[in-house]
Scaffold this motif. Structure first.
Motif, PDB file in Angstrom:
ATOM      1  N   PRO A   2      42.362  -7.650  24.638  1.00 36.16           N
ATOM      2  CA  PRO A   2      41.785  -6.815  23.594  1.00 36.16           C
ATOM      3  C   PRO A   2      41.718  -7.546  22.253  1.00 36.16           C
ATOM      4  O   PRO A   2      42.521  -8.429  21.976  1.00 36.16           O
ATOM      5  N   ARG A   3      40.750  -7.120  21.441  1.00 34.82           N
ATOM      6  CA  ARG A   3      40.605  -7.702  20.107  1.00 34.82           C
ATOM      7  C   ARG A   3      41.762  -7.245  19.234  1.00 34.82           C
ATOM      8  O   ARG A   3      42.180  -6.101  19.296  1.00 34.82           O
ATOM      9  N   SER A   4      42.235  -8.142  18.371  1.00 39.89           N
ATOM     10  CA  SER A   4      43.295  -7.764  17.443  1.00 39.89           C
ATOM     11  C   SER A   4      42.728  -7.218  16.141  1.00 39.89           C
ATOM     12  O   SER A   4      43.435  -6.588  15.370  1.00 39.89           O
ATOM     13  N   THR A   5      41.444  -7.475  15.891  1.00 37.24           N
ATOM     14  CA  THR A   5      40.795  -6.951  14.690  1.00 37.24           C
ATOM     15  C   THR A   5      39.575  -6.132  15.112  1.00 37.24           C
ATOM     16  O   THR A   5      38.960  -6.415  16.139  1.00 37.24           O
ATOM     17  N   PRO A   6      39.232  -5.124  14.318  1.00 33.50           N
ATOM     18  CA  PRO A   6      38.051  -4.333  14.667  1.00 33.50           C
ATOM     19  C   PRO A   6      36.780  -5.168  14.522  1.00 33.50           C
ATOM     20  O   PRO A   6      36.746  -6.132  13.756  1.00 33.50           O
ATOM     21  N   PRO A   7      35.732  -4.799  15.258  1.00 38.91           N
ATOM     22  CA  PRO A   7      34.477  -5.538  15.135  1.00 38.91           C
ATOM     23  C   PRO A   7      33.870  -5.333  13.747  1.00 38.91           C
ATOM     24  O   PRO A   7      34.184  -4.353  13.064  1.00 38.91           O
ATOM     25  N   PRO A   8      32.989  -6.244  13.333  1.00 36.12           N
ATOM     26  CA  PRO A   8      32.332  -6.082  12.026  1.00 36.12           C
ATOM     27  C   PRO A   8      31.495  -4.807  11.984  1.00 36.12           C
ATOM     28  O   PRO A   8      31.090  -4.267  13.012  1.00 36.12           O
ATOM     29  N   ASP A   9      31.222  -4.346  10.761  1.00 39.42           N
ATOM     30  CA  ASP A   9      30.453  -3.114  10.576  1.00 39.42           C
ATOM     31  C   ASP A   9      29.097  -3.157  11.265  1.00 39.42           C
ATOM     32  O   ASP A   9      28.644  -2.151  11.807  1.00 39.42           O
ATOM     33  N   TRP A  10      28.425  -4.316  11.256  1.00 37.20           N
ATOM     34  CA  TRP A  10      27.101  -4.377  11.862  1.00 37.20           C
ATOM     35  C   TRP A  10      27.181  -4.175  13.369  1.00 37.20           C
ATOM     36  O   TRP A  10      26.254  -3.640  13.963  1.00 37.20           O
ATOM     37  N   VAL A  11      28.291  -4.573  13.991  1.00 32.54           N
ATOM     38  CA  VAL A  11      28.462  -4.345  15.428  1.00 32.54           C
ATOM     39  C   VAL A  11      28.650  -2.854  15.690  1.00 32.54           C
ATOM     40  O   VAL A  11      28.057  -2.297  16.618  1.00 32.54           O
ATOM     41  N   LEU A  12      29.449  -2.205  14.862  1.00 27.19           N
ATOM     42  CA  LEU A  12      29.641  -0.753  15.013  1.00 27.19           C
ATOM     43  C   LEU A  12      28.333  -0.006  14.801  1.00 27.19           C
ATOM     44  O   LEU A  12      28.043   0.965  15.500  1.00 27.19           O
ATOM     45  N   SER A  13      27.528  -0.469  13.857  1.00 27.00           N
ATOM     46  CA  SER A  13      26.223   0.140  13.612  1.00 27.00           C
ATOM     47  C   SER A  13      25.313  -0.012  14.827  1.00 27.00           C
ATOM     48  O   SER A  13      24.626   0.928  15.235  1.00 27.00           O
ATOM     49  N   ARG A  14      25.306  -1.199  15.425  1.00 24.08           N
ATOM     50  CA  ARG A  14      24.503  -1.430  16.638  1.00 24.08           C
ATOM     51  C   ARG A  14      24.999  -0.569  17.780  1.00 24.08           C
ATOM     52  O   ARG A  14      24.216  -0.038  18.562  1.00 24.08           O
ATOM     53  N   ARG A  15      26.305  -0.398  17.904  1.00 27.76           N
ATOM     54  CA  ARG A  15      26.870   0.451  18.950  1.00 27.76           C
ATOM     55  C   ARG A  15      26.370   1.886  18.782  1.00 27.76           C
ATOM     56  O   ARG A  15      25.991   2.537  19.759  1.00 27.76           O
ATOM     57  N   ARG A  16      26.351   2.379  17.534  1.00 25.28           N
ATOM     58  CA  ARG A  16      25.838   3.729  17.283  1.00 25.28           C
ATOM     59  C   ARG A  16      24.347   3.819  17.605  1.00 25.28           C
ATOM     60  O   ARG A  16      23.885   4.828  18.133  1.00 25.28           O
ATOM     61  N   GLN A  17      23.586   2.761  17.301  1.00 24.80           N
ATOM     62  CA  GLN A  17      22.154   2.759  17.590  1.00 24.80           C
ATOM     63  C   GLN A  17      21.908   2.788  19.097  1.00 24.80           C
ATOM     64  O   GLN A  17      21.033   3.506  19.576  1.00 24.80           O
ATOM     65  N   ILE A  18      22.683   2.036  19.842  1.00 28.00           N
ATOM     66  CA  ILE A  18      22.558   2.047  21.301  1.00 28.00           C
ATOM     67  C   ILE A  18      22.856   3.448  21.838  1.00 28.00           C
ATOM     68  O   ILE A  18      22.136   3.968  22.690  1.00 28.00           O
ATOM     69  N   GLY A  19      23.903   4.074  21.323  1.00 32.88           N
ATOM     70  CA  GLY A  19      24.223   5.445  21.728  1.00 32.88           C
ATOM     71  C   GLY A  19      23.097   6.405  21.407  1.00 32.88           C
ATOM     72  O   GLY A  19      22.759   7.269  22.219  1.00 32.88           O
ATOM     73  N   ALA A  20      22.508   6.247  20.220  1.00 28.88           N
ATOM     74  CA  ALA A  20      21.389   7.109  19.834  1.00 28.88           C
ATOM     75  C   ALA A  20      20.180   6.867  20.740  1.00 28.88           C
ATOM     76  O   ALA A  20      19.467   7.811  21.096  1.00 28.88           O
ATOM     77  N   ASN A  21      19.946   5.615  21.120  1.00 25.93           N
ATOM     78  CA  ASN A  21      18.843   5.304  22.035  1.00 25.93           C
ATOM     79  C   ASN A  21      19.060   5.968  23.394  1.00 25.93           C
ATOM     80  O   ASN A  21      18.124   6.490  23.999  1.00 25.93           O
TER      81      ASN A  21
END
Length: 93
Positions: A2-21
């Motif tokens: 597992p990652r020790s740090t959260p992903p960058p904001d742009w990755v979280l934004s892309r994750r939300r966009q994929i969910g919306a798609n």
């Protein structure tokens, strides 16, 4: 591992966009989250979390979801132009 740090904001934004798609395609196909769950064998709560961008989906999961909806995987992961794009890398090679 597992990652020790959260992903960058742009990755979280892309994750939300994929969910919306996924949600938009599912609704366009007049399908419920429960139907997608039954067609894929993925628990409905996982579908919910992916659609809301709360969890990162494996590529295998995205393939199953796209197939259950009846669309190409590319329709789920396509990126719309906007301010949440990742920084461009230059000089690689």
């Amino acid at each position: 591992m597992p990652r020790s740090t959260p992903p960058p904001d742009w990755v979280l934004s892309r994750r939300r966009q994929i969910g919306a798609n996924i949600r938009a395609a599912r609704l366009h196909a007049n399908l419920t989250q429960q139907t997608i769950s039954e067609r894929t064998g993925i628990d409905r709560s996982v579908i919910v979390n992916i659609e809301h961008g709360h969890s990162a989906a494996l590529v295998d999961t995205l393939i199953l979801i796209a197939d259950a909806i009846g669309i190409d995987l590319s329709q789920i992961v396509r990126q719309r132009a906007g301010p949440d794009q990742p920084p461009r890398r230059t000089g690689e090679g």
